[in-house]
Design an enzyme around this catalytic site. Structure first.
Site, mmCIF file in Angstrom:
data_model
loop_
_atom_site.group_PDB
_atom_site.id
_atom_site.type_symbol
_atom_site.label_atom_id
_atom_site.label_comp_id
_atom_site.label_asym_id
_atom_site.label_seq_id
_atom_site.Cartn_x
_atom_site.Cartn_y
_atom_site.Cartn_z
ATOM 1 N N HIS A 1 0.830 -1.209 0.000
ATOM 2 C CA HIS A 1 0.000 0.000 0.000
ATOM 3 C C HIS A 1 0.864 1.259 0.000
ATOM 4 O O HIS A 1 1.578 1.505 0.971
ATOM 5 C CB HIS A 1 -0.897 -0.023 1.242
ATOM 6 C CG HIS A 1 -1.853 1.114 1.325
ATOM 7 N ND1 HIS A 1 -1.850 2.006 2.360
ATOM 8 C CD2 HIS A 1 -2.854 1.506 0.489
ATOM 9 C CE1 HIS A 1 -2.817 2.888 2.183
ATOM 10 N NE2 HIS A 1 -3.438 2.607 1.054
ATOM 11 N N HIS B 1 -0.872 10.753 -2.515
ATOM 12 C CA HIS B 1 -2.175 10.418 -1.962
ATOM 13 C C HIS B 1 -3.084 11.639 -1.834
ATOM 14 O O HIS B 1 -4.182 11.685 -2.368
ATOM 15 C CB HIS B 1 -2.039 9.734 -0.603
ATOM 16 C CG HIS B 1 -3.363 9.389 0.000
ATOM 17 N ND1 HIS B 1 -4.081 10.272 0.792
ATOM 18 C CD2 HIS B 1 -4.126 8.283 -0.110
ATOM 19 C CE1 HIS B 1 -5.219 9.717 1.145
ATOM 20 N NE2 HIS B 1 -5.277 8.506 0.620
HETATM 21 O O1 G3P Z 1 -6.629 1.486 -2.682
HETATM 22 C C1 G3P Z 1 -6.794 1.183 -1.341
HETATM 23 C C2 G3P Z 1 -6.619 2.376 -0.448
HETATM 24 O O2 G3P Z 1 -5.441 3.038 -0.840
HETATM 25 C C3 G3P Z 1 -7.767 3.322 -0.487
HETATM 26 O O3 G3P Z 1 -7.691 4.362 0.429
HETATM 27 O O4 G3P Z 1 -7.118 6.607 1.210
HETATM 28 O O5 G3P Z 1 -5.417 4.817 1.355
HETATM 29 O O6 G3P Z 1 -6.046 5.786 -0.854
HETATM 30 P P1 G3P Z 1 -6.512 5.427 0.535
HETATM 31 MG MG MG Z 2 -4.893 4.543 -2.189
#
Ligand code: G3P
Ligand code: MG
Length: 235
Positions: free
Chosen positions: A8, A50
């Site tokens: 992630h 992000h």
């Molecule tokens: O794609 C999964 C996750 O990244 C979604 O939430 O806010 O971490 O981008 P966020």
């Molecule tokens: Mg994400």
């Protein structure tokens, strides 16, 4: 089948999120897939970050949509996490890692403009840097962004993102999306079974190492985690 482990924002538990450093470290520990987030700059370049504003993760401030790529490239993207010499990558720079490592990307579209230009650019990049053993995927909380990518071409699997798994299932069915990317907290065995019965795969985010086995036993297809090295060690 063991779930695919997806890093992630790269190996973001340790390294600065959404940077080449975090992606290279994810590849180095054997992650087969990396999730990253993309935005479009003032001058139409697709960059990896992000938040919509550069403030939290860089030395600068301002909305990405109000900054040019050249302005963003001057920012430091590692100091906030204690690393030096780290900058904000373009999507093209991140995808170049596939050419050398064959790593897969899950590109999460945070915000696109309007007229389909960014979606077409994204699609071309993903095809030009495709892994040899299957395509990259595109995910978004924004249904329209996924439909814009589909307009650009049909070779990239699309993934509807959301917090409530049961609300995502009809959207995925109606739009023939291949994946549901749900927050883990609303995913249980009944949901995984229902999605699979509809031919839809399930990814969950963002999962702690201690919860790996529970979700692996449920049969989820992919697990997105900040701790790819530690979770891969359980496989
Ligand atoms: O794609 C999964 C996750 O990244 C979604 O939430 O806010 O971490 O981008 P966020
Ligand atoms: Mg994400």
């Amino acid at each position: 089948m063991k779930p695919i482990i997806e890093a992630h924002r790269g190996y973001s538990g340790v390294y600065p999120e959404n940077t080449l450093l975090a992606f290279e470290k994810a590849v180095a520990c054997g992650a087969p897939s990396i999730e990253l987030d993309v935005h479009v700059t003032k001058d139409g370049e697709i960059i990896v970050m992000h938040d919509a504003n550069v403030k939290r993760t860089t030395s600068g401030e301002g909305e990405i949509s109000a900054l040019t790529l050249a302005e963003i490239k001057k920012l430091d993207a590692g100091q906030w996490k204690g690393f030096s010499g780290v900058t904000v990558p373009t999507l093209a720079e991140a995808l170049a890692l596939t050419d050398s490592s064959n790593v897969h990307y899950n590109v999460e579209v945070k915000r696109f403009g309007d007229d389909g230009t960014a979606a077409r650019k994204l699609y071309k990049l993903l095809i030009d840097h495709a892994p040899t053993d299957g395509p990259h995927v595109v995910s978004s909380f924004d249904l329209q962004a996924l439909l814009d990518v589909r307009k650009a071409g049909t070779k990239i699997p699309l993934c509807i993102l959301g917090s409530k798994a049961n609300e995502l299932l009809p959207i995925a069915k109606d739009n023939k999306f291949q994946w549901i990317h749900s927050h883990f907290s609303t995913v249980d065995q009944a949901f995984v079974d229902a999605a699979h019965a509809a031919g839809i795969k399930v990814m969950i985010w963002t999962v702690e190492v201690a919860d790996y086995q529970k979700f692996a036993d449920m049969g989820v297809d992919k697990i997105c985690t900040n701790w790819c090295k530690e979770m891969l060690a359980l496989q």
